[in-house]
Design an enzyme around this catalytic site. Structure first.
Site, PDB file in Angstrom:
ATOM      1  N   HIS A 265       0.869  -1.186   0.000  1.00 49.58           N
ATOM      2  CA  HIS A 265       0.000   0.000   0.000  1.00 49.58           C
ATOM      3  C   HIS A 265       0.897   1.225   0.000  1.00 49.58           C
ATOM      4  O   HIS A 265       1.686   1.429   0.924  1.00 49.58           O
ATOM      5  CB  HIS A 265      -0.916   0.021   1.224  1.00 49.58           C
ATOM      6  CG  HIS A 265      -1.849   1.198   1.249  1.00 49.58           C
ATOM      7  ND1 HIS A 265      -3.134   1.135   0.744  1.00 49.58           N
ATOM      8  CD2 HIS A 265      -1.674   2.473   1.685  1.00 49.58           C
ATOM      9  CE1 HIS A 265      -3.717   2.310   0.887  1.00 49.58           C
ATOM     10  NE2 HIS A 265      -2.845   3.136   1.459  1.00 49.58           N
ATOM     11  N   CYS A 266       0.784   2.033  -1.044  1.00 47.86           N
ATOM     12  CA  CYS A 266       1.649   3.205  -1.192  1.00 47.86           C
ATOM     13  C   CYS A 266       0.931   4.445  -0.678  1.00 47.86           C
ATOM     14  O   CYS A 266      -0.128   4.818  -1.193  1.00 47.86           O
ATOM     15  CB  CYS A 266       2.045   3.386  -2.663  1.00 47.86           C
ATOM     16  SG  CYS A 266       3.121   4.813  -2.949  1.00 47.86           S
ATOM     17  N   VAL A 267       1.509   5.083   0.323  1.00 49.44           N
ATOM     18  CA  VAL A 267       0.882   6.283   0.881  1.00 49.44           C
ATOM     19  C   VAL A 267       0.972   7.464  -0.080  1.00 49.44           C
ATOM     20  O   VAL A 267       0.174   8.403   0.008  1.00 49.44           O
ATOM     21  CB  VAL A 267       1.531   6.656   2.229  1.00 49.44           C
ATOM     22  CG1 VAL A 267       1.287   5.576   3.263  1.00 49.44           C
ATOM     23  CG2 VAL A 267       3.036   6.925   2.077  1.00 49.44           C
TER      24      VAL A 267
END
Length: 412
Positions: A265-267
């Protein structure tokens, strides 16, 4: 039938109809907090969280179909980034303090939100506004000096547009698995013996090492790998989504969905990176690196004439001779710090692709002590899907081209 909302009305988090003019009324949490503060009494557990939720719920702007909620996490980058950069341009020591503190604050906020399992638009807002503000400073402070040609400005602009286009594609569906209709709990009957395992539903919440170790990955039709899972491979049951996950899929605890070939999950894009958007994610990172390095080079050649890029970045005597040069030089260093961080992310991604391993699989292999550390620990080779450099890259380039796997309803 209820009347439609006017532009200043909204439905609050308790389901009640409210008005922007009453934003300061009926705030029991804030009133109780002020009373306790004036009487020197401690706040009850969770009071600050409830006050923050109330303020965030009432922070809205008028809109045609009702007042729209403004995400509080969007505001800090828009307000603080220009202030900090202009402050850093006043003196060399101020610049050193500010540019050293910014990465520390960003990392602290990342770990804070990661520990609370919260999604936030702060990082996406910071990234997009940083791009826009750096481009604005370049056009206003660097281009008017006359050392940058029109074709170079056009090339930089095209790189920025291509990067935003790739980012927009990366923001789309990463490959979510369909949720069973009605969110009904499917029966476990019909599944292989002892193949359904419990899952905590977190990013690392897979049931044991076997759940993420299907012998065949995906790569349908590529390198003649079979698209079907071998007999005896254990399927992974997700208790959150109530479905059976195919090989290499994982549940994201922030998005609350299962994703095919989940990487992480890429912020920075506020979304997962999975089977459907991994290519666009790599493309966006690549365009960012090229555009950023090119912009840094043009700026340094303008404010530090006659010096190479690396020398000018470390030693530029005339950088603080005037405020315009100081601001440009400060923005160059800010871009260099961000570019170094994104370059590290891109390097890890390219190495993982070369060994056909996802970030999630690498973490699971470290946890279960089943992977090999290579290149000084930069990459974890699990050995499950590695078919050689060319085959691995061919598999990556073919992601999303093959038809999706059967839905969870078909499997169950």
């Amino acid at each position: 039938m209820e009347e439609p909302l006017c532009c200043c009305e909204y439905v609050d988090r308790r389901g009640r109809r409210n008005h922007l003019a009453a934003c300061c009324c009926d705030c029991e949490e804030l009133d109780d907090g002020c009373d306790r503060w004036l009487t020197c009494k401690p706040l009850p557990p969770g009071a600050l969280g409830r006050i923050a939720d109330t303020i965030a719920d009432r922070l809205r702007v008028p809109w045609f179909s009702g007042a729209v909620r403004v995400n509080v996490s969007l505001a800090p980058p828009l307000l603080l980034l220009p202030v900090f950069l202009h402050l850093a341009a006043l003196h060399f020591l101020l610049g050193l303090v500010v540019l050293t503190s910014l990465p520390v604050v960003v990392l602290w906020y990342y770990y804070l939100t990661h520990r609370r399992k919260e999604r936030t638009l702060f990082f996406l807002s910071l990234g997009l506004f940083s791009l826009g503000y750096m481009y604005y400073v370049f056009l206003r402070e660097v281009v008017p000096r006359g050392h940058v040609e029109y074709s170079q400005v056009v090339l930089l602009t095209c790189g920025l547009i291509l990067m935003l286009a790739a980012l927009s594609r990366a923001k789309k569906d990463p490959g979510y698995l369909p949720i069973p209709a009605g969110n009904e709990k499917p029966s476990h009957q019909g599944l292989p013996n002892k193949s359904v395992r419990g899952s905590s539903g977190g990013l690392h919440g897979v049931s044991g090492a076997a759940s993420s170790r299907a012998v065949n990955g995906e790569a349908k039709g590529y390198c003649r790998l079979s698209a079907e899972q071998p007999e005896g491979v254990k399927k992974d049951w997700c208790t959150k989504c109530q479905l059976v996950r195919p090989a290499r899929a994982g549940h994201c605890r922030l998005c609350g969905r299962c994703v095919r070939r989940l990487d992480h999950h890429c912020v920075w894009i506020n979304s997962c990176v999975g089977e459907q958007n991994h290519q666009a994610f790599i493309l966006a990172l690549s365009f960012f690196m090229l555009t950023s390095v090119y912009g840094i080079t043009l700026t340094l050649h303008t404010i530090c004439r006659g010096r190479s890029v690396f020398v000018a970045l470390l030693y530029c005597p005339g950088a603080y001779s005037d405020y315009s040069s100081a601001l440009s030089f400060t923005c160059v260093w800010y871009c260099a710090i961000v570019t170094a961080g994104m370059g590290y992310i891109l390097l890890i991604q390219l190495l993982n692709i070369s060994y056909n391993v996802t970030e999630r699989e690498a973490r699971l292999a470290l946890r279960d002590n089943t992977g090999r550390r290579l290149l000084g620990g930069l990459v974890i080779d699990t050995g499950q899907y590695n078919r050689g450099l060319l085959c691995n890259w061919g598999h990556f380039l073919s992601l999303g081209a093959s038809p999706p796997q059967r839905s969870a309803e078909d499997i169950v």
